[in-house]
Design an enzyme around this catalytic site. Structure first.
Site, PDB file in Angstrom:
ATOM      1  N   LYS A 226      -2.429  17.104  42.131  1.00  0.00           N
ATOM      2  CA  LYS A 226      -2.753  17.571  40.778  1.00  0.00           C
ATOM      3  C   LYS A 226      -4.254  17.762  40.608  1.00  0.00           C
ATOM      4  O   LYS A 226      -4.691  18.773  40.088  1.00  0.00           O
ATOM      5  CB  LYS A 226      -2.329  16.547  39.721  1.00  0.00           C
ATOM      6  CG  LYS A 226      -0.851  16.368  39.529  1.00  0.00           C
ATOM      7  CD  LYS A 226      -0.567  15.518  38.292  1.00  0.00           C
ATOM      8  CE  LYS A 226      -1.178  14.125  38.323  1.00  0.00           C
ATOM      9  NZ  LYS A 226      -0.642  13.235  39.358  1.00  0.00           N
TER      10      LYS A 226
ATOM     11  N   ARG B 264       1.394  11.448  30.331  1.00  0.00           N
ATOM     12  CA  ARG B 264       2.117  10.683  31.346  1.00  0.00           C
ATOM     13  C   ARG B 264       3.288   9.927  30.748  1.00  0.00           C
ATOM     14  O   ARG B 264       3.988   9.229  31.483  1.00  0.00           O
ATOM     15  CB  ARG B 264       1.169   9.674  31.982  1.00  0.00           C
ATOM     16  CG  ARG B 264       0.554  10.099  33.307  1.00  0.00           C
ATOM     17  CD  ARG B 264      -0.251   8.917  33.777  1.00  0.00           C
ATOM     18  NE  ARG B 264      -0.610   8.871  35.148  1.00  0.00           N
ATOM     19  CZ  ARG B 264      -1.754   9.325  35.655  1.00  0.00           C
ATOM     20  NH1 ARG B 264      -2.595   9.976  34.907  1.00  0.00           N
ATOM     21  NH2 ARG B 264      -2.036   9.138  36.920  1.00  0.00           N
TER      22      ARG B 264
ATOM     23  N   ARG C  73      -6.138   8.658  51.314  1.00  0.00           N
ATOM     24  CA  ARG C  73      -7.050   9.436  50.459  1.00  0.00           C
ATOM     25  C   ARG C  73      -8.451   8.830  50.460  1.00  0.00           C
ATOM     26  O   ARG C  73      -8.623   7.632  50.390  1.00  0.00           O
ATOM     27  CB  ARG C  73      -6.519   9.484  49.023  1.00  0.00           C
ATOM     28  CG  ARG C  73      -7.479  10.181  48.060  1.00  0.00           C
ATOM     29  CD  ARG C  73      -6.794  10.691  46.834  1.00  0.00           C
ATOM     30  NE  ARG C  73      -6.310   9.643  45.943  1.00  0.00           N
ATOM     31  CZ  ARG C  73      -5.651   9.890  44.814  1.00  0.00           C
ATOM     32  NH1 ARG C  73      -5.382  11.136  44.457  1.00  0.00           N
ATOM     33  NH2 ARG C  73      -5.253   8.899  44.063  1.00  0.00           N
TER      34      ARG C  73
ATOM     35  N   ARG D 229     -10.355   4.711  46.368  1.00  0.00           N
ATOM     36  CA  ARG D 229     -10.143   4.284  44.987  1.00  0.00           C
ATOM     37  C   ARG D 229      -9.482   2.912  44.956  1.00  0.00           C
ATOM     38  O   ARG D 229      -8.615   2.628  45.776  1.00  0.00           O
ATOM     39  CB  ARG D 229      -9.247   5.304  44.260  1.00  0.00           C
ATOM     40  CG  ARG D 229     -10.032   6.457  43.688  1.00  0.00           C
ATOM     41  CD  ARG D 229      -9.144   7.548  43.148  1.00  0.00           C
ATOM     42  NE  ARG D 229      -8.018   7.075  42.341  1.00  0.00           N
ATOM     43  CZ  ARG D 229      -7.232   7.873  41.625  1.00  0.00           C
ATOM     44  NH1 ARG D 229      -7.456   9.175  41.594  1.00  0.00           N
ATOM     45  NH2 ARG D 229      -6.224   7.383  40.938  1.00  0.00           N
TER      46      ARG D 229
ATOM     47  N   ARG E 147       2.054   2.359  40.953  1.00  0.00           N
ATOM     48  CA  ARG E 147       1.858   3.679  40.334  1.00  0.00           C
ATOM     49  C   ARG E 147       3.108   4.537  40.496  1.00  0.00           C
ATOM     50  O   ARG E 147       3.462   5.299  39.606  1.00  0.00           O
ATOM     51  CB  ARG E 147       0.644   4.377  40.958  1.00  0.00           C
ATOM     52  CG  ARG E 147      -0.656   3.743  40.480  1.00  0.00           C
ATOM     53  CD  ARG E 147      -1.798   4.071  41.402  1.00  0.00           C
ATOM     54  NE  ARG E 147      -2.185   5.457  41.335  1.00  0.00           N
ATOM     55  CZ  ARG E 147      -2.819   6.097  42.301  1.00  0.00           C
ATOM     56  NH1 ARG E 147      -3.114   5.473  43.428  1.00  0.00           N
ATOM     57  NH2 ARG E 147      -3.149   7.353  42.154  1.00  0.00           N
TER      58      ARG E 147
HETATM   59  P1  AMP Z   1      -5.320   9.409  37.877  1.00  0.00           P
HETATM   60  O1  AMP Z   1      -6.725   9.644  38.311  1.00  0.00           O
HETATM   61  O2  AMP Z   1      -4.790  10.508  37.002  1.00  0.00           O
HETATM   62  O3  AMP Z   1      -4.397   9.036  38.996  1.00  0.00           O
HETATM   63  O4  AMP Z   1      -5.365   8.117  36.900  1.00  0.00           O
HETATM   64  C1  AMP Z   1      -5.792   6.857  37.386  1.00  0.00           C
HETATM   65  C2  AMP Z   1      -5.329   5.749  36.458  1.00  0.00           C
HETATM   66  O5  AMP Z   1      -5.875   5.953  35.141  1.00  0.00           O
HETATM   67  C3  AMP Z   1      -3.826   5.668  36.236  1.00  0.00           C
HETATM   68  O6  AMP Z   1      -3.154   4.957  37.257  1.00  0.00           O
HETATM   69  C4  AMP Z   1      -3.773   4.955  34.896  1.00  0.00           C
HETATM   70  O7  AMP Z   1      -4.060   3.569  35.030  1.00  0.00           O
HETATM   71  C5  AMP Z   1      -4.930   5.586  34.145  1.00  0.00           C
HETATM   72  N1  AMP Z   1      -4.523   6.814  33.439  1.00  0.00           N
HETATM   73  C6  AMP Z   1      -4.986   8.086  33.633  1.00  0.00           C
HETATM   74  N2  AMP Z   1      -4.388   8.955  32.810  1.00  0.00           N
HETATM   75  C7  AMP Z   1      -3.512   8.219  32.066  1.00  0.00           C
HETATM   76  C8  AMP Z   1      -2.582   8.540  31.044  1.00  0.00           C
HETATM   77  N3  AMP Z   1      -2.395   9.800  30.633  1.00  0.00           N
HETATM   78  N4  AMP Z   1      -1.847   7.520  30.519  1.00  0.00           N
HETATM   79  C9  AMP Z   1      -2.011   6.245  30.905  1.00  0.00           C
HETATM   80  N5  AMP Z   1      -2.856   5.882  31.887  1.00  0.00           N
HETATM   81  C10 AMP Z   1      -3.607   6.852  32.464  1.00  0.00           C
END
Ligand code: AMP
Length: 219
Positions: free
Chosen positions: A18, A93, A132, A165, A176
């Site tokens: 994404k 999400r 990653r 990360r 996740r």
């Molecule tokens: P990502 O970089 O999109 O994988 O997001 C990393 C982490 O940020 C996720 O595992 C969540 O802990 C938090 N996060 C990001 N976007 C959201 C969202 N829309 N709702 C809830 N938590 C989020």
């Protein structure tokens, strides 16, 4: 070069690509890329109030509470640079987040969303996430083949270093994926039922996927 509004949501499991595809599409369409994960990571790095509230959830691989992310997305989408559209990456999400996004789009008088669902099988997701590498400086996303943790960023214009990360560890990855299956996968049906969803395969060469994503975004 947004000749019409491109109000796009990139949907898909963690590691589906994404982030990579959302950045490429946003550049090509000339609209902002909005990643709630990036906004939250920056808040954590800057040790802001938001960052302190979000950090524990993020490190555990859990979702941050809806109220926090909805407030972030609402404020960001209201900014002037989103007038020609946006590419949302990692938001919504959950169903309540999708409902809130629908309200924001209505309130701002925007055209309907186009939701692009990147599909990748689970074994491939686990492989991608555990190898990653991310650049601390430019945010570029790489794999262990491009460099180990601490190595220089492969981008010659960037002098950052690669890191893993804190939520790309095996325990956080498992959590996740659980959060995705329980809370985010229902959005596929939610958007499909509203006629807003298009599926694109997230397997194969990133350039080919980018082409397929651009084709559906501009269809
Ligand atoms: P990502 O970089 O999109 O994988 O997001 C990393 C982490 O940020 C996720 O595992 C969540 O802990 C938090 N996060 C990001 N976007 C959201 C969202 N829309 N709702 C809830 N938590 C989020």
């Amino acid at each position: 070069m947004a000749d019409r509004e491109h109000n796009i949501v990139m949907l898909g499991p963690p590691g589906a690509g994404k982030g990579t595809q959302a950045v490429r599409l946003s550049r090509r369409l000339g609209v902002p890329h909005i990643s709630t994960g990036d906004i939250l990571r920056e808040a954590v790095a800057n040790d802001t109030e938001l960052g302190r509230q979000a950090k524990g959830y993020m490190d555990a691989g859990e979702l941050v509470p809806d109220e926090l992310v909805i407030a972030i997305a609402r404020a960001r989408l209201a900014r002037e640079d989103c007038a020609g559209g946006f590419v949302l990456d990692g938001f919504p999400r959950t169903v309540p987040q999708a409902e809130a996004l629908g309200e924001v789009v209505d309130e701002l008088g925007r055209e309907p969303l186009l939701v692009i669902n990147l599909r990748v099988p689970e074994e491939e997701i686990i492989r991608r996430l555990s190898t990653r590498r991310t650049c601390e400086e430019c945010g570029g996303i790489y794999t262990a083949e491009d460099g180990d943790i601490g190595d220089p960023c492969p981008d010659p214009d960037c002098d950052g270093r690669l890191y893993q990360r804190s939520d790309d560890t095996p325990e956080a990855i498992a959590e996740r994926l659980r959060a995705y299956a329980a809370q985010t996968a229902p959005l596929i049906e939610y958007y499909d039922g509203r006629g807003l969803l298009v599926n694109v395969s997230g397997e194969g060469a990133p350039d080919d996927i980018a082409q397929a994503v651009y084709a559906v975004a501009t269809d």
